[in-house]
Scaffold this active site. Structure first.
Site, mmCIF file in Angstrom:
data_model
loop_
_atom_site.group_PDB
_atom_site.id
_atom_site.type_symbol
_atom_site.label_atom_id
_atom_site.label_comp_id
_atom_site.label_asym_id
_atom_site.label_seq_id
_atom_site.Cartn_x
_atom_site.Cartn_y
_atom_site.Cartn_z
ATOM 1 N N GLU A 120 -10.722 -10.324 -6.142
ATOM 2 C CA GLU A 120 -10.532 -9.266 -7.134
ATOM 3 C C GLU A 120 -11.000 -9.715 -8.517
ATOM 4 O OE1 GLU A 120 -6.560 -7.025 -5.874
ATOM 5 O OE2 GLU A 120 -6.511 -9.143 -5.364
ATOM 6 N N ASP A 148 -6.417 -0.759 -10.317
ATOM 7 C CA ASP A 148 -6.158 -0.868 -8.873
ATOM 8 C C ASP A 148 -6.341 0.469 -8.155
ATOM 9 O OD1 ASP A 148 -5.436 -3.470 -9.337
ATOM 10 O OD2 ASP A 148 -3.527 -3.347 -8.291
ATOM 11 N N GLY A 188 -4.199 -11.397 6.268
ATOM 12 C CA GLY A 188 -5.456 -11.026 6.927
ATOM 13 C C GLY A 188 -6.441 -12.177 7.024
ATOM 14 N N GLU A 189 -6.463 -13.012 5.987
ATOM 15 C CA GLU A 189 -7.409 -14.134 5.958
ATOM 16 C C GLU A 189 -6.909 -15.337 6.758
ATOM 17 O OE1 GLU A 189 -8.201 -15.058 1.827
ATOM 18 O OE2 GLU A 189 -8.431 -12.930 1.354
ATOM 19 N N ASN A 190 -5.582 -15.502 6.828
ATOM 20 C CA ASN A 190 -5.039 -16.770 7.324
ATOM 21 C C ASN A 190 -4.267 -16.714 8.638
ATOM 22 O OD1 ASN A 190 -5.806 -18.601 5.063
ATOM 23 N ND2 ASN A 190 -4.592 -17.149 3.876
ATOM 24 N N ASP A 193 8.377 -14.013 4.444
ATOM 25 C CA ASP A 193 7.165 -14.824 4.590
ATOM 26 C C ASP A 193 6.737 -14.849 6.052
ATOM 27 O OD1 ASP A 193 5.368 -17.122 4.939
ATOM 28 O OD2 ASP A 193 5.904 -17.625 2.869
ATOM 29 N N LEU A 194 5.543 -14.356 6.294
ATOM 30 C CA LEU A 194 5.054 -14.240 7.663
ATOM 31 C C LEU A 194 5.009 -15.585 8.385
ATOM 32 C CD1 LEU A 194 3.003 -11.844 9.299
ATOM 33 C CD2 LEU A 194 1.807 -14.008 9.288
ATOM 34 N N ARG A 217 -6.948 -6.582 -15.368
ATOM 35 C CA ARG A 217 -6.446 -5.806 -14.238
ATOM 36 C C ARG A 217 -5.355 -4.866 -14.760
ATOM 37 N NH1 ARG A 217 -1.887 -7.221 -9.947
ATOM 38 N NH2 ARG A 217 -2.237 -5.523 -8.494
#
Length: 397
Positions: free
Chosen positions: A382, A146, A331-333, A281-282, A89
Site C-alpha cells: 500500500e 482506502d 493471504g501471503e503467509n 491470531d490465526l 493514507r
C-alpha cells in the site's frame, strides 16, 4: 534526487516509508508508537539495521519533527528539500473522493466532515496531515483514500435495501475498504499475467486480521465484502463480519448491554477470537487446531466458509474469473488457509499445486499450467501505491 514519504497516521502512531522516486526504491522505513503516552517508541531502519529509541513524544507534530531530524541525523537525507512529496493514507473518503487528491485547506475540511463515517481513523489521519503541513508547508501533499478504489461499484452493489432516503440524507451505503491494497494487487496481477488489467476478471482476497474480498472487472472494483464500515463481510480476527441485524436488539435485551457495547463486542470480541475463545491470531489457532482443539478448528472453518461464499458470489457476478489473488498477512503467509479456500474450487476451473502452496510471503503462482483460473500470492504494498499516486499528482500539477 526526489524523495516521497508515505505516511499512515493512527491515533497514537505514525508509520512512514521513504522512497526514491521514480525508481521506487525504499530508502528507509519506520514507526513512531505510543504518541502522547509515556515511553513513546521511535523505530527506524537504516542500511538494514533497525534502530529503536524510547523517548517521550507528546503529539504528532513532535513526532513529525523527530522523524525529519532522524532522517538528517542518520544521513538518510541531506536536507528537507530532498522530500518533494508526502502521501497520506486516509481511511474514509466517502463519495466525495473517488481518487487520490492534492491536499489543500478545503480537502482537510472535507476529510474532517467525513469523520462521522470513520471516527477512529479520519481524525488521526488529519492530525498527521496537519503536522506535516505545518513543518513542510511547501511540499506537495496528497491524500490517498482506502475507500476510493471501490467508488466504481455500481448502485446495485453499494446500495442497501433500505429506504432510499437513508442513502440520500445520511450517505448510508457500502463504501468498502482496503481499496489501496486491492488496487495494487490487481495491477500487479495484470503485470504477472502479461495482460491488460482492462481484460481481466479478478478475485482479490485481502486476508489479515481485517479481511475483505473484492470483485475486480476491467480494472474496476465491482463489489467488495466490507460495507458501510469495516465490520461487514467475512469473519475476521476480532470482527464478526455479516450478521442478522435483528441480533443487535436481541443481544441488548439478553445481556443488558447498550447498542454501543454490543457494537464493541462485534468489533473487538467476535470473529475468530469469539468463536475459538482462544485468540484472534490465526497462527495460534492453526497451532491449537493441529493439537485437536475443536473450537480453534471451528473458528478457522467459519473464516473459510465466509470467504467461499464471496468467491462463489463474485464469480457468478463476473460470469467467471481469470485469477484469484491472495494478499495481506494471512493471504501471503498461511498455506493452511489458502489450501482450505482453494479446495472445492475445481468446479470453476481452479487447479492448484499443493507443493507450490508451501511458501510464506513470496510472490508466486500456485496453479498448474493447465488451470483455466490462475492463483497468485502477491504481497501487498500500500505504501508504494501511495508513493505512486503522489508522483502522478505532483507531475500533473
Amino acid at each position: 534526487m526526489e524523495k516521497t514519504i508515505a505516511i499512515n497516521a493512527g491515533s497514537s502512531s505514525l508509520k512512514f516509508q521513504l522512497y526514491d522516486m521514480p525508481s521506487e526504491r525504499v530508502i528507509t522505513a519506520g514507526i513512531v508508537e505510543r504518541i502522547g503516552l509515556k515511553d513513546s517508541i521511535f523505530t527506524i531502519t537504516v542500511d538494514g539495521e533497525k534502530i529503536k529509541e524510547i523517548i517521550d513524544i507528546p503529539d504528532h507534530e513532535i513526532a513529525v519533527q523527530m522523524l525529519l531530524e532522524k532522517l538528517i541525523n542518520h544521513k538518510v537525507i541531506g536536507s528537507y528539500d530532498e522530500i518533494t512529496g508526502i502521501g497520506h493514507r486516509v481511511v474514509h473518503g466517502g463519495e466525495r473522493f473517488p481518487e487520490s487528491v492534492y491536499i489543500d485547506d478545503q480537502v482537510i475540511k472535507d476529510i474532517e466532515a467525513l469523520s462521522e463515517l470513520a471516527p477512529l481513523h479520519n481524525p488521526a489521519n488529519v492530525t498527521g496531515i496537519k503536522a506535516f503541513r505545518k513543518i513542510l508547508p511547501d511540499v506537495v501533499s496528497v491524500a490517498v483514500f482506502d475507500t476510493a478504489f471501490h467508488q466504481t461499484m455500481p448502485p446495485a452493489s453499494y446500495l442497501y435495501s433500505l429506504p432510499y432516503s437513508y442513502y440520500e440524507d445520511y450517505g448510508i451505503r457500502k463504501y468498502g475498504f482496503h481499496g489501496t491494497s486491492h488496487k495494487y494487487v490487481s495491477e500487479r496481477a495484470a503485470e504477472l499475467l502479461g495482460r491488460p488489467v482492462e481484460e481481466l476478471r479478478l478475485l482479490t482476497c485481502h486476508l489479515g486480521n481485517g479481511a475483505s474480498i473484492a470483485a475486480i472487472e476491467g480494472g474496476k472494483s465491482m463489489d467488495t465484502s466490507m460495507g458501510f464500515t469495516p465490520l461487514a463481510g467475512v469473519s475476521m480476527g476480532t470482527r464478526s463480519g455479516n450478521i442478522d441485524p435483528a441480533l443487535i436488539p436481541f443481544i441488548m435485551e439478553k445481556t443488558g448491554k447498550t447498542a454501543e457495547q454490543v457494537l464493541d463486542v462485534l468489533n473487538k470480541e467476535s470473529g475468530m477470537l469469539g468463536v475459538s475463545g482462544i485468540s484472534s491470531d490465526l497462527r495460534d489457532l492453526e497451532d491449537e487446531a493441529a493439537k485437536g482443539n475443536d473450537r480453534a478448528e471451528l473458528a478457522l472453518q467459519v473464516f473459510v466458509d465466509r470467504i467461499h461464499k464471496y468467491i462463489g458470489s463474485y464469480a457468478a457476478r463476473m460470469n467467471g474469473v481469470d485469477a484469484i489473488i491472495f494478499t495481506a498477512g494471512i493471504g501471503e503467509n498461511s498455506s493452511y488457509i489458502r489450501e482450505k479456500v482453494l479446495r472445492g474450487l475445481e468446479f470453476m476451473g481452479v487447479y492448484w499445486d499443493p507443493a507450490l502452496n508451501q511458501v510464506r510471503g513470496e510472490e508466486r503462482f500456485l496453479n498448474y499450467p493447465h488451470s483455466p483460473v490462475k492463483v497468485i500470492i502477491i504481497p501487498t504494498n500500500e505504501e508504494l501505491m501511495i508513493a505512486r499516486d503522489v508522483e502522478t499528482i505532483k507531475n500533473n500539477r
